[in-house]
Design a protein around this motif. Structure first.
Motif, short mmCIF file in Angstrom:
data_model
loop_
_atom_site.label_atom_id
_atom_site.label_comp_id
_atom_site.label_asym_id
_atom_site.label_seq_id
_atom_site.Cartn_x
_atom_site.Cartn_y
_atom_site.Cartn_z
N ARG A 38 -31.56 -19.07 57.28
CA ARG A 38 -32.65 -19.72 58.00
C ARG A 38 -32.58 -21.23 57.89
O ARG A 38 -33.14 -21.95 58.70
CB ARG A 38 -34.01 -19.24 57.52
N GLN A 39 -31.90 -21.74 56.86
CA GLN A 39 -31.76 -23.18 56.70
C GLN A 39 -30.59 -23.49 55.76
O GLN A 39 -30.23 -22.66 54.93
CB GLN A 39 -33.05 -23.82 56.18
N VAL A 53 -37.31 -14.37 60.70
CA VAL A 53 -36.55 -15.43 61.37
C VAL A 53 -36.65 -15.27 62.89
O VAL A 53 -36.97 -16.22 63.61
CB VAL A 53 -35.08 -15.43 60.90
N THR A 106 -28.16 -15.99 66.37
CA THR A 106 -28.40 -15.75 64.94
C THR A 106 -28.25 -14.28 64.60
O THR A 106 -27.67 -13.92 63.57
CB THR A 106 -29.80 -16.25 64.54
#
Length: 154
Positions: A38-39, A53, A106
């Protein structure tokens, strides 16, 4: 802008994008890892459950589509459809499609062994975000009504 154009651009397109995202999520849910990237920051890679997410990305896209549709309807109803106002609508709707593309990418980048979930999987999503925004904005510029010439002077 005709009623049919408004329905296709402001309702059918975004709903189709959400439908594709939802179908892909539920089709791939059993193959996704417990945590997707996610980061990425100075302290390493951060993970979160895929449902959260994708849900956050869908909420951001919904906000972009909603504000884009609202401004489009407002500006066209007021007859205030100039280059600046058209660009606001194009950017908001394009951002909605770009975030949907980020979510889809993603999902696909998270498939496979858990050892491959690193910054690259997030990078693919960000690349898709930029490419999808450019493509959506290019299409929307041609599909939305032509902007009126702005009056000069007073």
């Amino acid at each position: 802008m005709s009623r049919r154009q408004k329905i296709n651009i402001l309702l059918a397109g975004p709903l189709s994008a959400f439908l594709v995202l939802g179908l892909l999520y539920f089709a791939l849910a059993s193959q996704l890892p417990k945590g997707v990237v996610r980061q990425v920051g100075a302290h390493g890679v951060g993970y979160a459950p895929p449902g959260i997410v994708v849900g956050v990305m869908a909420a951001v896209a919904l906000t972009c589509f909603g504000v884009g549709a609202w401004t489009c309807l407002d500006f066209t109803a007021l007859g205030h459809w100039f280059a600046g106002t058209k660009s606001i609508v194009v950017c908001l709707l394009g951002a909605g499609y770009a975030v949907i593309a980020l979510a889809v990418t993603t999902l696909f980048a998270s498939l496979g062994p858990a050892t491959t979930l690193d910054a690259h999987s997030l990078g693919y999503g960000l690349l898709a975000l930029v490419v999808a925004f450019a493509a959506a904005a290019s299409v929307l510029v041609g599909v939305l009504p032509r902007a009126k010439d702005e009056p000069l002077g007073t």
